[in-house]
Design an enzyme around this catalytic site. Structure first.
Site, mmCIF file in Angstrom:
data_model
loop_
_atom_site.group_PDB
_atom_site.id
_atom_site.type_symbol
_atom_site.label_atom_id
_atom_site.label_comp_id
_atom_site.label_asym_id
_atom_site.label_seq_id
_atom_site.Cartn_x
_atom_site.Cartn_y
_atom_site.Cartn_z
ATOM 1 N N ARG A 192 0.843 -1.206 0.000
ATOM 2 C CA ARG A 192 0.000 0.000 0.000
ATOM 3 C C ARG A 192 0.875 1.252 0.000
ATOM 4 O O ARG A 192 0.576 2.225 -0.695
ATOM 5 C CB ARG A 192 -0.941 0.006 1.208
ATOM 6 N N CYS A 250 -1.232 5.685 9.256
ATOM 7 C CA CYS A 250 -1.563 4.413 8.607
ATOM 8 C C CYS A 250 -2.701 4.690 7.642
ATOM 9 O O CYS A 250 -2.730 5.737 7.007
ATOM 10 C CB CYS A 250 -1.919 3.340 9.641
#
Length: 292
Positions: A192, A250
């Site tokens: 990611r 995150c």
């Protein structure tokens, strides 16, 4: 802060709950309280909605269920992210429902290595309640030790915690600054960060200048935190401690709290970018970097 300020092992919690004698060896996170700690079950993971059902089937005796989506986060939005910080009044009401009292010890756990329970750990500290620890290894470690579980709902005696929000968080502008003047860690999975996949947010990639530091690398194969020396080596390789302030983000500010906890174990204070990638990627004026 040290390991004993952040974590408690299953033997220490079992002894504090009166379920087992304290072992002869030193117990991480031993309690000084006469009263047993308040235990919170934060059963949540991205894409899973059966946390309460799993809690009802089996949990640490006396544990109260915590709903991450409604009690540990405010309403989601493109402007604020998928899990913005909750309104202090909402958090206060929730903490009192959980039975959190001023001065009481609190232990939080989950079934995913602490990566969701860390959100409760961080929020309670942000709220001014510092006597809170993560159960190292979570429910899996508890069950591996052969310790008892119970089913059904636990309703605690109402607590009296007063939420007084402190610092410890930064906004998008500060996150951008940290990426150049300090160290900004991206706690998402490496693919990611690199922009190879993006399962939930509108753009793939990372905050320019951020360093890839997947939360999963804080843990051993059995879901407990790495030893102190290994954590120090991990963060040293990422430039921590080093130049300036340390920040963590995150996807939506949940698993980044786990990284803040891991840094605290080795004595590094880090701030949380609560909006995280879900906020950053929704702002078309924010630049996005891809690759390693």
């Amino acid at each position: 802060m040290s390991r004993a300020d952040v974590l408690v092992d299953v033997a220490g919690l079992a002894a504090a709950l009166g379920l087992a004698d304290a072992p002869g060896e030193q117990v991480a996170g031993a309690f000084d309280d006469v009263e047993p700690p308040v235990v919170l079950d934060v059963r949540w993971a991205l894409g899973q909605t059966d946390g309460r059902e799993r809690y009802l089937e089996a949990h640490v005796p006396g544990a109260v269920f915590v709903d991450l989506e409604t009690e540990l986060a405010g309403p989601p939005s493109a402007a604020e992210g998928r899990h913005p910080l909750p309104d202090p009044a909402v958090l206060e009401a929730a903490a009192r429902r959980w039975g959190v009292r001023a001065g009481a010890s609190v232990v939080v756990y989950d079934a995913v290595g602490g990566t969701s329970a860390a959100r409760a750990w961080w929020l309670l500290r942000w709220a001014g309640h510092t006597d809170v620890r993560l159960l190292d290894g979570g429910l899996a470690a508890w069950e591996r030790a052969g310790l008892p579980v119970e089913d059904g709902e636990v309703r605690a005696e109402p607590g009296d915690l007063t939420v007084t929000p402190s610092g410890g968080t930064v906004d998008a502008d500060d996150a951008a600054r940290l990426a150049s003047s300090g160290v900004l860690l991206d706690a998402r999975a490496g693919e990611r960060y690199r922009g190879e996949v993006e399962p939930v947010d509108p753009r793939a990639g990372h905050v320019p200048g951020a360093v890839s530091a997947p939360t999963s690398d804080n843990l051993t194969a059995d879901g407990t935190f790495l030893p102190d020396d290994a954590l120090r080596a991990r963060f040293a390789a990422l430039g921590v401690p080093g130049r300036g302030e340390v920040g963590v983000y995150c996807g939506s500010g949940v698993t980044a709290a786990h990284e803040v906890a891991a840094l605290a174990i080795v004595g590094v204070d880090a701030v949380l970018y609560a909006g995280s990638w879900s906020q950053w990627s929704n702002d078309p004026d924010r630049p996005v970097a891809t690759g390693a």
